[in-house]
Design an enzyme around this catalytic site. Structure first.
Site, PDB file in Angstrom:
ATOM      1  N   ARG A 148     -15.680 -33.839  65.448  1.00  0.00           N
ATOM      2  CA  ARG A 148     -15.707 -33.280  64.094  1.00  0.00           C
ATOM      3  C   ARG A 148     -17.141 -33.183  63.586  1.00  0.00           C
ATOM      4  NH1 ARG A 148     -15.517 -36.728  60.208  1.00  0.00           N
ATOM      5  NH2 ARG A 148     -13.776 -37.942  60.989  1.00  0.00           N
TER       6      ARG A 148
ATOM      7  N   TYR B 236     -12.708 -10.573  47.772  1.00  0.00           N
ATOM      8  CA  TYR B 236     -11.522 -10.827  48.606  1.00  0.00           C
ATOM      9  C   TYR B 236     -10.473 -11.622  47.812  1.00  0.00           C
ATOM     10  CZ  TYR B 236      -8.834 -12.696  52.523  1.00  0.00           C
ATOM     11  OH  TYR B 236      -7.835 -13.051  53.378  1.00  0.00           O
TER      12      TYR B 236
ATOM     13  N   ASP C 261     -21.000 -12.910  50.906  1.00  0.00           N
ATOM     14  CA  ASP C 261     -19.971 -12.802  51.935  1.00  0.00           C
ATOM     15  C   ASP C 261     -20.266 -11.521  52.720  1.00  0.00           C
ATOM     16  OD1 ASP C 261     -17.675 -12.120  53.396  1.00  0.00           O
ATOM     17  OD2 ASP C 261     -16.317 -13.076  51.961  1.00  0.00           O
TER      18      ASP C 261
ATOM     19  N   LYS D  92     -12.771 -11.561  61.537  1.00  0.00           N
ATOM     20  CA  LYS D  92     -12.812 -10.102  61.482  1.00  0.00           C
ATOM     21  C   LYS D  92     -13.738  -9.561  62.585  1.00  0.00           C
ATOM     22  CE  LYS D  92     -10.314 -11.164  57.942  1.00  0.00           C
ATOM     23  NZ  LYS D  92     -10.831 -11.295  56.604  1.00  0.00           N
TER      24      LYS D  92
HETATM   25  C1  LIG Z   1     -10.655 -12.270  55.513  1.00  0.00           C
HETATM   26  C2  LIG Z   1     -11.743 -12.484  54.532  1.00  0.00           C
HETATM   27  C3  LIG Z   1     -12.020 -13.761  54.022  1.00  0.00           C
HETATM   28  C4  LIG Z   1     -11.189 -14.970  54.389  1.00  0.00           C
HETATM   29  O1  LIG Z   1     -11.326 -15.301  55.725  1.00  0.00           O
HETATM   30  P1  LIG Z   1     -10.185 -16.060  56.579  1.00  0.00           P
HETATM   31  O2  LIG Z   1     -10.766 -16.137  57.919  1.00  0.00           O
HETATM   32  O3  LIG Z   1      -8.955 -15.210  56.496  1.00  0.00           O
HETATM   33  O4  LIG Z   1      -9.954 -17.369  55.922  1.00  0.00           O
HETATM   34  C5  LIG Z   1     -13.077 -13.889  53.157  1.00  0.00           C
HETATM   35  N1  LIG Z   1     -13.825 -12.835  52.783  1.00  0.00           N
HETATM   36  C6  LIG Z   1     -13.580 -11.590  53.241  1.00  0.00           C
HETATM   37  C7  LIG Z   1     -14.433 -10.466  52.781  1.00  0.00           C
HETATM   38  C8  LIG Z   1     -12.531 -11.372  54.122  1.00  0.00           C
HETATM   39  O5  LIG Z   1     -12.277 -10.131  54.553  1.00  0.00           O
END
Ligand SMILES: *Cc1c(COP(=O)(O)O)cnc(C)c1O
Length: 418
Positions: A47, A99, A182, A207
Site C-alpha cells: 500500500r 464530471y 482534470d 479513459k
Molecule cells: C471518468 C472521469 C472521472 C472519474 O474517473 P473514474 O476512473 O471513473 O473514477 C473524472 N473526471 C473525468 C473528466 C472523467 O471523465
C-alpha cells in the site's frame, strides 16, 4: 533526455529488474522482507509503495512534466485524495461544467465536511477573478478570504469547451490559490497543464491512458513537494491505491496512447463534419469544426481536441431511437478507449446534475455524446446513418399519427355540427 513517444514506450526504469525482462514485472506481493532489523528497505508494504506502481507513477510524472506521480484505484479516488489536502472552511472555485461524479463528490460529501464550493464560468476572467478573490462573496456582500484552489477540466464534458489553463492558473496564482486541472479528456499527448501554470494534474486513467475499457484507475501529478506530501499521505492512509496488475494495464495502455489518439482524433473530425450537414442534427460540439480552430489550439497550448464530441438532434427526433439503433457504437458511458461508445448525457453520464443545472450549462435532453474509437471511420458513419434513418421513420410514424388524430377530431367536430 528522450522524447515523448519514447517515454510512452519505455518510461523510467525503477531499478528493480535484474532478469532482463523487457517489461517491468508485476509484483504479486503485499509485503517486502527487511534485510535486517536495522535496514531501511525501499519498499516494505505494497500500500505504501511497490515497484510496479512506482514505475507507473514515475512515468506519468515524466509525461506531465511534474515532480511526483500517484496512482489510485479510480479517477474519483484520485480526486478524493487531492481534495483531502484542504481543511474545513477552505473555499474551492470550481468550473461550472465538471464530471458528474466529481460534482457529486464535492457537493454531497466534501461540502458536508466543511469545504466551500463556488461554481463559476471559468471562461469569464472577470467572474473567475471575483470568485477567487472572495471580494463581495460573504453574506450581505462582505468580503471572504481568497479561494485556496481553482478546480476545472481542460476540455469540458460533454460540450467540449476549451478552458485556458494558462489564463485560469494566472488568476488562481494572483490570490495564492492552487490551479488543479482534470486532464482526462486531453492527456499529456495533447497538452501538459503543468507547463502552462497548473499546480496539480488529475487523470481518470480509466479513459485514454489505459485506453481499452479494462480497468478503473486514477493518477495525480504535482509540482510542489508540499502538495505531494499531502497527496502521498492520503494515498497511503485512505489506501485507495491501484493494484500492481492494474498498474501494468495502465502502463501497457500508455505505450500506444499517441497512436490511438491520432486515429481517434481523425475519426472524430470526420464524424463531426458528417454530423454538421446531416438534416436531423441541429448543433455539433467539437472545436475541430470551428473556423478559428487553429487560433484556439495555439492560444491554449493544445495539439488537438481529442476523440469526444456531442451533438443535438433536431426537435421532434427522439435521441433514444438513434442510440437504440446503433450497432457498431456500443451504448455505454466512459470514453477514450479503442471502441466507439455513444450515450445520452441527460439519462446516463449527467443524471446526477439536477435538470435545471443541466440546462443552464447547455446539456439538453436532445444531446448525444460520442466517444470515438479507432475503428474504420466509414463503418462508424454508416452506423450513425442507418440509426438516423430509423429515427426519421419513427418521426414520420408519429407525425402521421398526430395528423390522423387531428383529422379524426375534425371529422368528429364536423359530425357534431351536422
Ligand atoms: C471518468 C472521469 C472521472 C472519474 O474517473 P473514474 O476512473 O471513473 O473514477 C473524472 N473526471 C473525468 C473528466 C472523467 O471523465
Amino acid at each position: 533526455m528522450t522524447r515523448f513517444n519514447t517515454q510512452l514506450v519505455h518510461g523510467l526504469p525503477v531499478g528493480d529488474n535484474t532478469t532482463g525482462a523487457v517489461n517491468p514485472p508485476i509484483y504479486n506481493s503485499s509485503t517486502y522482507a527487511f534485510e535486517s532489523v536495522e535496514s531501511m528497505p525501499r519498499w516494505d508494504y505494497a500500500r505504501s509503495g511497490n515497484p510496479t506502481r512506482e514505475f507507473l507513477e514515475r512515468q506519468i510524472a515524466q509525461l506531465e512534466h511534474g515532480t511526483r506521480g500517484f496512482a489510485f484505484a479510480s479517477g474519483l479516488a484520485a480526486i478524493h485524495a487531492t481534495l483531502s489536502i484542504f481543511r474545513p472552511g477552505d473555499r474551492i472555485v470550481v468550473g461550472r461544467n465538471i464530471y458528474g461524479g466529481t460534482y457529486s463528490l464535492f457537493n454531497e460529501y466534501f461540502a458536508d465536511r466543511g469545504l466551500l464550493f463556488d461554481a463559476v464560468d471559468t471562461a469569464d476572467p472577470e467572474a473567475l477573478d471575483a470568485a477567487v478573490s472572495g471580494s463581495g462573496r460573504g453574506s450581505g456582500g462582505a468580503d471572504v478570504p481568497p479561494a485556496k484552489a481553482v478546480y476545472f477540466e481542460t476540455l469540458t464534458n460533454p460540450l467540449i469547451e476549451v478552458n485556458n489553463v494558462r489564463a485560469i492558473s494566472a488568476i488562481a496564482h494572483r490570490y495564492g490559490a492552487l490551479s488543479i486541472v482534470d486532464n482526462t479528456f486531453v492527456t499529456p499527448y495533447l497538452q501538459r497543464p503543468l507547463d502552462l501554470g497548473a499546480d496539480v494534474v488529475i487523470h481518470s486513467a480509466t479513459k485514454y491512458l489505459a485506453g481499452h475499457s479494462e480497468v478503473n484507475a486514477g493518477l495525480v501529478v504535482v509540482l510542489s513537494e508540499d502538495v505531494g506530501r499531502g497527496i502521498y499521505f492520503a494515498q497511503n492512509r485512505f489506501g485507495g491505491v491501484l493494484a500492481p496488475t492494474e498498474c501494468n494495464d495502465v502502463r501497457r495502455g500508455i505505450q500506444t496512447l499517441a497512436l490511438r489518439m491520432d486515429r481517434q482524433q481523425s475519426n472524430a473530425q470526420s464524424i463531426a463534419e458528417y454530423l454538421l450537414v446531416h438534416p436531423l442534427v441541429r448543433t455539433v460540439h467539437y472545436p475541430g469544426i470551428r473556423a478559428d480552430r487553429n487560433r484556439l489550439l495555439a492560444e491554449n497550448g493544445l495539439k488537438g481536441f481529442g476523440g469526444v464530441l456531442s451533438f443535438e438532434v433536431v426537435p421532434g427526433v427522439d435521441p433514444a431511437v438513434v442510440l437504440d439503433n446503433l450497432h457498431v457504437f456500443r451504448l455505454a458511458v466512459s470514453l477514450g478507449a479503442v471502441e466507439s461508445l455513444a450515450e445520452l448525457p441527460c439519462r446516463m453520464t449527467h443524471f446526477e446534475l439536477p435538470r435545471a443545472e443541466r440546462l443552464k450549462v447547455g446539456i439538453t435532453d436532445q444531446l448525444i455524446r460520442l466517444a470515438i474509437g479507432i475503428e474504420d471511420v466509414v463503418d462508424l458513419i454508416e452506423d450513425l446513418g442507418q440509426a438516423f434513418d430509423k429515427a426519421y421513420d419513427a418521426l414520420d410514424a408519429d407525425a402521421l399519427q398526430a395528423d390522423a388524430d387531428a383529422r379524426d377530431i375534425r371529422e368528429m367536430a364536423a359530425g357534431l355540427v351536422a
